[in-house]
Motif scaffolding. Structure first.
Motif: not given
Ligand SMILES: Nc1nc2c(c(=O)[nH]1)N[C@H]1C(S)=C(S)[C@@H](COP(=O)(O)OP(=O)(O)OC[C@H]3O[C@@H](n4cnc5c(=O)[nH]c(N)nc54)[C@H](O)[C@@H]3O)O[C@H]1N2
Ligand SMILES: Nc1nc2c(c(=O)[nH]1)N[C@H]1C(S)=C(S)[C@@H](COP(=O)(O)OP(=O)(O)OC[C@H]3O[C@@H](n4cnc5c(=O)[nH]c(N)nc54)[C@H](O)[C@@H]3O)O[C@H]1N2
Ligand code: SF4
Ligand code: SF4
Ligand code: SF4
Ligand code: SF4
Ligand code: SF4
Ligand SMILES: [Mo]
Lengths: 312, 952, 244
Positions: B474-490
Motif C-alpha cells: 500500500g501507499p507509504n506516503r500520506l498523500d499516496k504519492g508514488f503508490s499504485w494510485d499515482a505511481p509517477m507523482s513526481a
C-alpha cells in the motif's frame, strides 16, 4: 450627473433671491414700488439673505472653501469665475442701496444704484446658467434654452416672492400678479420646449465612437477598470429611471407652474388678506417645484464619458 | 495679458536610497529596485539589469507597497485558545512558540517519523524545506507542485529532459510561430509578457489554444477556442497531419530521439514493449547499411525508422517511429474525426498544421555557429526550425494532462524545434536525463526513528521498483504519492493530505505542518470537506488531526484552523534564496540564481520561516543543523545557511562568487563574502553560456561536459528524447502480471489502460462518470494578471481593480437560461452548488463557463470588512471540485487526479447552470472567521501624504 | 493662465498599442504607486478594506469585446490641445503647459469645484475626496525631467513598467519622433476626435490577423511510387526514400 444638494440649493435659492432683487430694484427705479423705506429694506434683506445662503452653500460644496477667493481670477475664460465676480459685484450697489434706505436717503443716487443692482442680478444668474450651458460634454445642458431658463426661473420665483412680500404689506396690485403670471407662463413654455428637445434627440455618441473600436464591429464592455464605482462613475454616472423622471416632471408641472398660476390668478381676484395667503402657498409650491426641477436638471443629464463604461 | 504658469519643481527628490532585491508578489521572481524614503517604501520599480524582468514590473509587483503594509499582516506568534476556526488566539513569545513546536515534533521523530506531514506551498526554499523533512525522517513531504502543474514537469522530463513551466522558454528573439496552450498568466509572468510583446512587434504569428479569449489569448493572431480537455485530440490531429503530409524532421529524429530504437514485439512476454538491448544494455537499432542490429550510440549505423526487424534472440522488434506513426495516422486523430469533440474545424486544424510545416521546413533559421554534437561530430551551423510552443495548466490540470503534455512535446520534436534557434529553449540546469536519475525516497524500509531519509522525497520512478510502498504494497506516503494510485507523482499530492489525514487513509498523523498554502480555502478541492477535515473530532472529542502548525505572513483563511502560528515576514523584510537546487531564475543562455534580503526592518514580532526552520532543526538535533558538540551549525541563521551549507562538496544553495576568493562559479568552497557580492550585483548572479553552447544542449558535447564541470548536469551522455517512454511500459507490464511488484487487482485495469508508452487521448475522468445531461458545461478558472491567488485581496489597490468575481458565460448560454449581466445563477456539480453572478461574453467556448481564480474570500480573513464584496459576491469554484472522483467499479474512489502523476484535475469540473433569484449574497456563505487577534483595518488611506512637497 | 497657450513647444503624450496590451494593469498600479508619493501626493483611497473600496487613479484599464476580438484598453488623460477642462477652471489651477503641452492641476490653488472633470469628455480627471482637489495624469512631469532619475528612466512610470512594451512616450508634435513614426506606420488614432478637444495621446489599433503561407500537399510534391497506398504506406515509402 450626480445631483449635489448644495448646488441645487444654491442655484434655486440665489436664483429666487436675484429674481426678487431684480424686480424690486427695477420697479423701484421706475417708481412703481410704493412702500415705506424700511419695508424696501426688508425686501432687500430677504433677497440678499437668499442670495448669500445660496452662495455659502455652494462654497461649502467646494473641496477647499478657504481658497474660494481664487475663483474670481479667471473671468476671462470661466463662467464659474464670472459668476463669482458678478455675484460679488452685485453686493456693492445693493449694499449701498440698503444703507441709503436705512438712512432714508432716496434720490437719483438710489435710482442708479438700483439699476446697477438689477443689472448685476441678471448678469449673475446668466453666468450661472452659462456654467452648465457651456458644457458640451453633457447633451442635456448643451442647449440654447438652458441659460434663458435659469434667468426665467429666477425671474418667476423672484416675482412670486415679490408678490408675497408686497401682499403682506398689502401693497400688492394687479401688475404684481400679472408679472408673476407672465413669468411663470413664459418659463413653463421654455421648460416644455427644453424637455421636448432633450427627449427627441437621443444620445448620438456610442461606445464605438469613443473607443474607436467600431471598425471591428459592435463594442461591448467586458470588464470595467474597477469592480466598484470610481469617482467618474459616481459623479457622472448618476442615472434616474425614465418612469421616475416622468413622475418628477409631472410634479414640476404641478408645483412649479400649475398651482402657482392658479393661485396667482385667485390672488388677483381676491381681497388683500386672502391674496397674501394665496401668494404664500403659490410660493411654497413653486419652491418645491423649482428644487425638483433643478434636481431633474442634474439627474437627467448624461455625461459623454460614461460611454466608456456603459453602452448607449 | 501674458499667461503665467506656476513655478514647478520638475526635479523633486525621489528617495534616500535604493535597495535592489527580488520581488515576491508572485513566484516569477523579478528584480526590483526598492526606493526608500524616511525609512518607508516610496516606490518600487523593475531592475533593468535583471535577467527575469529586464526592468519591467507587472501589476502585482507595482502594488508591492500595499502588500508590505497590509493590515492583514500577522504580528506575533499565536497559540490557539478557542476551537479551530474561531480565530481565538493568544499571542506568545517566539521562545514559547519554538518550544511548543519542538515538544510536539520531538516525540514523533523519536517514535514514528511518518506521523509528521510537512507540506509547503509556492515557497522558493524547497531545497531547505526538503532537507529539513529529510532530516526529520518523514516520508510525508511535498510542495504545491502536485496540485499545480506536475503533469507539465513530468510530461516534459520523461520526454525530453526539460519542461514548460519555467524550465524553458520560447526563443523569443528568433521564433516565427508561437503556439500557446492553456495559459492565462503563468509563473514566467513578466517574461511571457515581454516575449509576446516582442513577437507581436516582430510580426511573428501567435496562436492561442484556449477556451477563453482574454489576456495573452486576446492579443494572439489566431484564437483556437477549444473545448476543455480535448487538446490531446487537437494536437494528435496536428501530428496526424504532419505524418500525412510527410512534414517531419527525420534527421533530427534520428540524431536526438529514440525514434529508431527497436521495441520488443513479443506479446505475452515479460519484456514485451521494452527496448531491445545489446551489450551493457545499450538500446538497439536496425542498421540498413549492415542489414543488422546495432547499438543506438553507434554513429556509423544507418538506423531504420520503419519495418519489423529480427532481433539477435530471434524475436522481432519494431522501431519506435513506426509505432508512433501507427498511433497517430489512424482515423481517431484525423482532423475530421476530432472536429466535433474539440469544437475546431478540420480546415482550421489542417491549415495550422500546414503553417507549422511551412515555417519549420521552408523558413528554417541558420546560425553560423560551429558546435560539436554528443558523439564528437563537429557541426558547422546551428539549424533552427523557428517554431516554439508553451503550455501550462490548461493542459496539465486535467486528468489526461500527462499524455497531452507528452503529445505537445512530441509535436515539437517531430518539427525538430527543441533547443534549436527559433524553437523552445532549455533553461539550465535543464536538460536533465529522460527520465532524470533522481529517485523518490520514503518507502517503508527507509523510515526509522531519528533516522534522516536516505535521499530526497520527490523524484522520477523508472518503474515499479521505485514506488514508495508500505510492507503490504500500500501507499507509504500520506498523500499516496508514488503508490499504485499515482505511481509517477513526481511532486506529491498536496491536495490529498488534509482529507487523507482526517480519514486516516492510508493512516493518521500526529502533526500537520503547513507553510505558505491557503489549504482551508482556495488551494483545496472541496473546501467545505477540507474545513470539516481540519475540525473533525474523534469519539473523545479530540481533533483527528491532533496538531496543526502553520506559517503564514497574513491572516488568511487557514490561519484560524492552526493550533500554532509561526508568523512570517513580508518579502521585503527577509532573506530568501532562489537556488539552482530548487527553481532557479536561469535564462536559456544564462545560469542564474538570486536572493532576497531585508530592505526594511520588520515592525512586528515576526521571523522569516527559513530562520525558524533552521532553529527548529537545531532544537530537534538534526545532523544537518547541529555540530557534533551540539551547537547550531548555522548560528547566523538563514544567510549563514545560504552561504555555508553544502549539498555536495563545493555545491551549495548559491552558485555565484564561490570559492574562498569569490572567483569560482557554481562549484567551489563556500565564500564568507558571497552575499556582499550578491548585494553589489543587485541580488542576483548570472553566468553566461558560451555561444557554442547556446543550442542543442541535449546533445551538445561542449555543453554536456561543461554542465558536469559546473555540477548542473549528472551525466555526460546526451539526453535522448523519449517518443516512446519505457517506464510507462514497465508499469503496464506489472499490471499485466509480470515482475515481483504488481498493483492490487483493483488497480490493474487502470494501470494497464493509462500507462501507455505512447501518448494518447482519453476523455477526462469526471465527464465520463457524471451525467452529461445534468452537467453539460465545463467550468474553469483563470488567474487575473493583477492578483496572486488569495494574497491580492488584502492589497488596497489591487482589490479596487477586482473586489468580486463574476461567472463568465457565452451569450448563447445566457440566452438559453434567460440571464443578463449581473443576474444570479446556481452553478452545480456532482460535488455541490455555488450561487454567483454572471457576465455574458463572446470570447469563450460555448460549452465553457469560467471565473477569475481565488477572488472569493471568507468573512473574517485578510483584514477585510464583514461586508466586503470578496465574501458577499465573490465565490470559488473550489466548493464544486471534489478531491475524489465518484465511486467507480469496485466502489473505490480515486483522487480527482491524473492517473499517472496524481496532478489535481481542477479543470475536469463539469457543471450545470440555472437562473437563481436575484438576492445579493453568494452561497455557500460561510460564517465569519474570528479575527480578534488582528488590529482593525484603516477606513482611509493617504499613502504618500508625508512626501507632499510643501506649497511655495 | 486658464486661457490655453497659443501653441506649445512640444506635444508630449503617450502612444498605446492595443495590439499588444494584455490588460495586466501594471501601468495602472505603477502609476498609482509613483504618483501617490509624487506631484499629486497622495492619491487617497476610501474604504480601502471595506464594502465599497475606491480611490484616486490616474490611469485605468477597460476591456471590451469588439467584433470577435477582446481588446484591453488603458485610459488616462490625453493632454488635449484645446480642452475645456482648462478654460472652465475658475481659479487657473487647471492649466496647459506652454513648454510641453502637459495639462496639469495645481494642487495648491485648486478649490475642488469639480467643474473641469465635468468638462472632460474622457472622464480622465479624478477628484480626490480626501484631499479636496482635482487630480489627473501629470504625464509624470516629476519624472521626465527629474535629474535625480537616471536618463533612461526619465519616462512616465506606466511606460517604465509596462511588461509588453505597449506604451510609448514622446513628442507627438515632432513628426521625426519615434512615437510619431509608429503612429504614422500603424495609423494610430486619437480617441473621440469628433468632440474636438484635439487629444494628443494616440492609440495603435489591433492588427489584422496574419495569413501565413502553408506547406503544399505531398501529392503536389512528387511522392514516391508505392504499392501500399494507405497513409502509413505513403509515409513509410517517403521515409525509406529520404533515408536511402
Ligand atoms: N497573476 C498571477 N500569476 C500567477 C498566479 C496567480 O495566482 N496570479 N499563479 C501562479 C501559479 S501557482 C501557477 S500554477 C501559474 C499557472 O498559470 P496558468 O497556467 O496560466 O494558470 P491558469 O490561470 O489556471 O490558466 C489556465 C488557462 O488554461 C485554460 N484552459 C483550461 N482548460 C483548458 C483546456 O482544456 N485546454 C486549453 N488549451 N486551455 C485550457 C484556461 O482558460 C486558462 O486560460 O500561474 C502563476 N502565476
Ligand atoms: N479553483 C482553482 N483552485 C486552484 C487553482 C485553480 O487554478 N483553480 N490553482 C491551484 C494552484 S496551481 C495553486 S499553486 C494553488 C495556490 O494556492 P495557495 O498555495 O494556497 O496560494 P495562496 O492562496 O497564495 O496561499 C498562499 C498562502 O501563503 C501566504 N503567504 C503569502 N506570502 C507569504 C510569505 O511571505 N510567507 C508565508 N509564510 N506565507 C505567505 C498567503 O497569505 C496564503 O495564505 O491554488 C490551487 N487552487
Ligand atoms: S511577475 Fe510581477 S509579481 Fe511576479 S515577481 Fe515579477 S514583478 Fe513581482
Ligand atoms: S501595462 Fe501595458 S500591457 Fe499592461 S495593461 Fe498597461 S498597457 Fe496594457
Ligand atoms: S483628457 Fe480630459 S482632462 Fe485630459 S486634457 Fe483632455 S479634456 Fe482635459
Ligand atoms: S476642480 Fe480645481 S482644477 Fe478643476 S476646475 Fe475646479 S479649481 Fe479648477
Ligand atoms: S503618465 Fe504618469 S501619471 Fe500619466 S498615466 Fe502614466 S504613470 Fe500615470
Ligand atoms: Mo500553481
Amino acid at each position: 450627473m450626480h445631483p449635489a444638494y448644495s448646488v441645487i440649493l444654491f442655484t434655486t435659492a440665489s436664483g429666487a433671491g436675484y429674481g426678487l432683487l431684480f424686480w424690486m430694484t427695477i420697479t423701484y427705479a421706475f417708481g412703481m414700488l410704493q412702500v415705506s423705506p424700511w419695508y424696501l429694506l426688508v425686501i432687500l434683506i430677504v433677497a440678499l439673505l437668499l442670495i448669500t445662503a445660496g452662495l455659502l452653500s455652494s462654497a461649502a460644496h467646494l473641496g477647499h472653501p478657504e481658497r474660494a477667493h481664487r475663483a474670481f481670477s479667471q473671468w476671462r475664460s470661466s463662467w464659474l469665475s464670472r459668476e463669482g465676480v458678478a455675484a460679488v459685484a452685485t453686493y456693492v450697489p445693493s449694499g449701498l442701496l440698503g444703507l441709503c434706505w436705512l438712512f432714508g436717503i432716496e434720490s437719483t443716487l438710489t435710482v442708479w444704484l438700483s439699476l446697477l443692482a438689477a443689472l448685476g442680478a441678471v448678469v449673475t444668474v446668466y453666468c450661472t446658467g452659462m456654467i452648465y450651458a457651456s458644457l458640451r460634454t453633457i447633451r442635456q445642458w448643451d442647449q440654447p434654452t438652458v441659460a434663458p431658463i435659469y434667468l426665467m426661473l429666477g425671474a418667476a420665483t423672484g416675482a412670486l416672492l415679490f408678490a408675497v412680500l408686497l401682499a403682506l404689506a398689502s401693497a400688492a396690485s394687479i401688475w404684481t400678479s400679472l408679472l408673476a403670471l407672465a413669468m411663470l407662463g413664459l418659463t413653463a413654455a421654455l421648460k416644455r420646449q427644453y424637455w421636448q428637445k432633450i427627449d427627441e434627440d437621443p444620445d448620438p455618441v456610442t461606445m464605438e465612437d469613443v473607443t474607436g473600436l467600431g471598425r471591428f464591429g459592435a463594442v461591448k464592455p467586458l470588464d470595467p477598470p474597477h469592480t466598484r464605482p470610481n469617482f467618474v462613475m459616481r459623479e457622472m454616472g448618476y442615472e434616474v429611471g425614465r418612469k421616475h423622471a416622468e413622475k418628477l416632471r409631472r410634479l414640476v408641472w404641478l408645483c412649479l407652474f400649475g398651482a402657482p398660476l392658479v393661485l396667482a390668478l385667485l390672488a388677483l381676484l381676491s381681497g388683500p388678506v386672502l391674496a397674501a395667503i394665496f401668494y404664500l402657498t403659490a410660493c411654497l409650491s413653486a419652491a418645491v417645484g423649482v428644487v425638483t426641477e433643478r434636481w431633474l436638471f442634474f439627474a437627467e443629464a448624461e455625461h459623454v464619458s460614461m460611454r466608456y463604461y456603459k453602452a448607449a | 495679458m501674458p499667461r503665467s504658469q506656476p513655478a514647478l519643481d520638475t526635479s523633486p527628490k525621489v528617495s534616500d536610497e535604493i535597495k535592489k532585491t527580488t520581488c515576491y508578489m508572485c513566484a516569477c521572481r523579478c528584480g526590483i529596485d526598492v526606493h526608500l524614503r524616511d525609512g518607508k517604501v516610496r516606490y518600487i520599480e523593475g531592475n533593468r539589469d535583471h535577467p527575469v524582468n529586464k526592468g519591467v514590473l507587472c501589476g502585482k509587483g507595482s502594488a508591492g507597497i500595499m502588500q508590505h503594509y497590509s493590515p492583514a499582516r500577522l504580528h506575533a506568534p499565536l497559540k490557539r485558545v478557542g476551537p479551530r476556526g474561531s480565530g481565538e488566539f493568544e499571542e506568545i513569545s517566539w521562545e514559547e512558540a519554538l518550544q511548543l513546536a519542538t515538544s510536539w515534533l520531538e516525540p514523533i521523530r523519536k517514535s514514528n517519523p511518518k506521523k509528521l506531514a510537512f507540506f509547503t506551498g509556492r515557497d522558493q526554499s524547497q531545497s531547505l524545506t526538503g532537507l529539513w523533512a529529510m532530516q526529520f525522517g518523514t516520508p510525508n513531504f511535498a510542495a504545491h507542485g502536485g496540485f499545480c502543474s506536475v503533469n507539465m514537469a513530468a510530461g516534459g522530463l520523461y520526454t525530453f529532459g526539460g519542461a514548460f513551466w519555467e524550465f524553458g522558454d520560447p526563443d523569443w528573439d528568433l521564433t516565427k510561430y508561437f503556439m500557446i496552450f492553456g495559459v492565462a498568466e503563468d509563473h514566467a509572468s513578466n517574461p511571457i509578457k515581454i516575449g509576446i510583446g516582442k513577437l507581436k512587434s516582430r510580426g511573428a504569428k501567435v496562436v492561442s489554444v484556449n477556451p477563453i479569449r482574454t489576456g495573452y489569448n486576446a492579443v494572439a493572431d489566431e484564437w483556437v477556442g477549444i473545448r476543455p480537455g480535448t487538446d490531446g485530440l487537437f494536437v494528435g490531429a496536428l501530428i496526424h497531419e504532419l505524418f500525412r503530409t510527410q512534414s517531419v524532421d527525420l534527421d533530427y529524429l534520428l540524431r536526438y530521439t529514440n525514434a529508431a530504437w527497436l521495441v520488443i514485439d513479443a506479446p505475452g512476454a515479460e519484456d514485451h514493449g521494452l527496448f531491445a538491448r545489446g551489450e551493457d544494455s545499450e538500446q538497439l537499432v536496425y542498421c540498413t547499411a549492415s542489414k543488422a542490429v546495432a547499438g543506438c550510440k553507434n554513429t556509423d549505423a544507418k538506423p531504420a525508422l520503419t519495418g519489423v526487424r529480427t532481433l539477435p534472440d530471434g524475436r522481432s522488434g519494431r522501431p519506435v517511429f513506426e509505432l508512433l506513426a501507427e498511433r497517430f495516422l489512424t482515423d481517431t486523430y484525423a482532423p475530421e474525426a476530432v472536429a466535433e469533440q474539440t469544437g475546431i474545424s478540420a480546415d482550421q486544424i489542417k491549415r495550422i498544421a500546414a503553417e507549422l510545416a511551412h515555417v519549420a521546413f521552408k523558413e528554417e533559421i541558420v546560425i553560423d555557429q560551429p558546435w560539436t554534437d554528443w558523439a564528437g561530430r563537429r557541426q558547422e551551423k546551428m539549424i533552427g526550425r523557428p517554431i516554439s510552443m508553451h503550455a501550462m495548466r490548461g493542459i496539465s490540470a486535467h486528468s489526461n494532462g500527462f499524455h497531452t503534455c507528452r503529445m505537445i512535446h512530441i509535436l515539437q520534436i517531430l518539427l525538430g524545434s527543441i533547443d534549436c534557434p527559433g524553437g523552445f529553449r532549455y533553461k539550465p540546469p535543464y536538460p536533465k536525463q529522460t527520465p532524470p536519475n533522481l529517485l523518490p525516497h520514503g518507502a517503508a524500509g527507509e523510515i526509522k526513528p531519528e533516522m534522516p531519509l536516505g535521499g530526497p522525497h520527490l523524484g522520477f520512478p523508472h518503474g515499479p521498483e521505485h514506488l514508495l510502498l508500505d510492507d503490504n504494497g500500500g501507499p507509504n506516503r500520506l498523500d499516496k504519492g508514488f503508490s499504485w494510485d499515482a505511481p509517477m507523482s513526481a511532486h506529491g499530492l498536496m491536495h490529498m493530505v488534509i482529507n487523507n489525514a482526517a480519514a486516516k487513509d492510508p493512516y493518521g498523523i500526529d502533526v500537520l505542518f503547513l507553510y505558505m498554502a491557503n489549504m482551508a480555502w482556495n488551494s483545496s478541492m472541496n473546501v467545505p470537506g477540507t474545513i470539516e477535515a481540519l475540525t473533525a473530532t474523534d469519539e473523545n472529542g479530540d481533533y483527528v488531526i491532533p496538531k496543526i502548525i502553520y506559517s503564514d505572513a497574513y491572516y488568511s483563511e487557514t490561519v484560524p484552523f492552526a493550533d500554532l502560528i509561526l508568523p512570517d515576514t513580508t518579502y521585503l523584510e527577509r532573506y530568501d534564496c532562489i537556488s539552482l537546487l530548487d527553481r532557479p531564475i536561469s535564462e536559456p543562455e544564462l545560469v542564474a540564481d538570486a536572493i532576497r534580503h531585508p530592505v526594511v526592518k520588520p515592525d512586528r514580532d515576526v521571523r522569516g520561516f527559513q530562520e525558524v526552520l533552521i532553529d527548529l532543526g537545531h532544537r530537534l538535533k538534526f545532523p544537518a543543523f547541529t555540530n557534533d558538540d551540539g551547537s547550531p551549525k548555522f548560528p547566523g541563521g538563514y544567510p549563514d545557511y545560504m552561504v555555508n551549507h553544502q549539498r555536495k562538496p563545493g555545491i551549495g544553495p548559491l552558485a555565484g562568487w564561490r570559492g574562498t576568493d569569490g572567483t569560482a562559479t557554481c562549484t567551489g568552497e563556500p565564500n564568507p563574502n558571497q552575499l556582499d557580492h550578491y548585494l553589489e550585483n543587485g541580488s542576483w548572479f548570472g553566468l553566461h553560456l558560451d555561444p557554442e553552447h547556446a543550442y542543442f544542449r541535449h546533445a551538445n558535447r561542449g555543453y554536456l561536459d561543461w554542465g558536469i564541470q559546473k555540477g548542473i548536469r549528472a551525466s555526460a551522455d546526451p539526453t535522448v528524447f523519449q517518443l516512446y517512454s519505457e517506464p510507462l511500459q514497465k508499469f503496464r507490464l506489472a499490471a499485466e502480471g509480470f515482475g515481483d511488484r504488481q498493483p492490487p487487482d483493483s488497480h490493474r485495469d487502470r494501470i494497464k489502460s493509462y500507462f501507455d508508452p505512447l501518448p494518447f487521448w482519453y476523455p477526462p475522468f469526471e465527464e465520463t462518470m457524471v451525467d452529461e445531461a445534468r452537467f453539460p458545461l465545463h467550468a474553469l478558472s483563470q488567474r487575473p494578471m493583477h492578483m496572486y491567488h488569495s494574497w491580492g485581496s488584502q492589497n488596497a489597490w489591487l482589490r479596487q481593480i477586482t473586489a468580486a468575481n463574476r461567472l463568465y458565460v457565452h451569450h448563447s448560454v445566457g440566452a438559453t437560461i434567460g440571464v443578463e449581466d449581473d443576474d444570479w445563477v446556481w452553478l452545480s456539480s456532482h460535488q455541490g452548488r455555488v450561487k454567483c453572478q454572471v457576465r455574458l461574453m463572446d470570447g469563450v467556448n460555448p460549452d465553457t463557463v469560467w471565473t477569475w481564480n481565488a477572488i472569493g474570500k471568507r468573512r473574517g480573513a485578510w483584514g477585510l470588512d464583514e461586508d466586503a464584496p470578496e465574501s458577499k459576491e465573490g465565490f470559488l469554484l473550489n466548493h464544486l471540485i471534489s478531491e475524489l472522483l465518484p465511486a467507480g467499479g469496485g466502489g473505490y474512489r480515486y483522487s480527482n487526479s491524473d492517473p499517472i502523476t496524481g496532478q489535481a484535475a481542477w479543470f475536469d469540473l463539469r457543471v450545470g447552470i440555472e437562473k437563481a433569484d436575484n438576492t445579493g449574497t453568494t452561497a455557500p456563505y460561510f460564517e465569519s472567521l474570528g479575527d480578534a487577534s488582528q488590529a482593525p483595518s484603516p477606513e482611509r488611506l493617504a499613502y504618500g501624504k508625508q512626501w507632499k512637497e510643501p506649497a511655495e | 493662465m486658464t486661457t490655453l497657450p497659443e501653441k506649445t513647444e512640444k506635444k508630449l503624450g503617450l502612444v498605446i498599442d492595443l495590439d499588444i496590451c494584455v490588460g495586466c494593469h501594471a501601468c495602472a498600479t505603477s502609476c498609482k504607486e509613483w504618483n501617490t508619493g509624487g506631484y499629486s501626493a497622495p492619491l487617497s483611497d476610501h474604504d480601502p478594506y471595506g464594502a465599497d473600496p475606491s480611490g484616486a487613479w490616474l490611469n485605468r484599464i477597460h476591456s471590451y469585446e469588439a467584433g470577435g476580438r477582446t481588446v484591453h484598453f488603458p485610459r488616462s488623460c490625453l493632454h488635449c490641445e484645446e480642452p475645456d477642462c482648462v478654460t472652465v477652471c475658475p481659479t487657473g489651477a487647471s492649466y496647459k503647459r506652454e513648454e510641453d503641452g502637459i495639462v496639469l492641476v495645481n494642487p495648491d490653488t485648486c478649490i475642488g469645484c469639480k467643474l473641469c472633470s465635468w468638462a472632460c469628455p474622457y472622464g480622465a480627471r479624478e477628484y480626490d475626496y480626501d484631499d479636496g482637489v482635482m487630480k489627473k495624469c501629470t504625464l509624470c512631469v516629476d519624472r521626465i525631467y527629474n535629474d535625480h532619475i537616471p536618463e533612461e528612466d526619465r519616462v512616465p512610470a506606466c511606460v517604465r513598467a509596462c511588461p509588453t512594451g505597449a506604451r510609448a512616450f514622446g513628442d507627438l508634435g515632432d513628426p521625426e519622433s519615434a512615437v510619431s513614426k509608429s503612429v504614422a506606420e500603424r495609423d494610430g488614432y486619437g480617441l473621440f476626435e469628433e468632440f474636438g478637444y484635439k487629444p494628443v495621446n494616440r492609440y495603435l489599433p489591433p492588427r489584422e490577423p496574419l495569413n501565413l503561407p502553408v506547406a503544399e500537399e505531398p501529392e503536389a510534391a512528387e511522392t514516391p511510387p508505392t504499392t501500399d497506398t494507405t497513409q502509413l504506406g505513403k509515409l513509410f515509402a517517403w521515409i525509406d526514400r529520404s533515408l536511402s
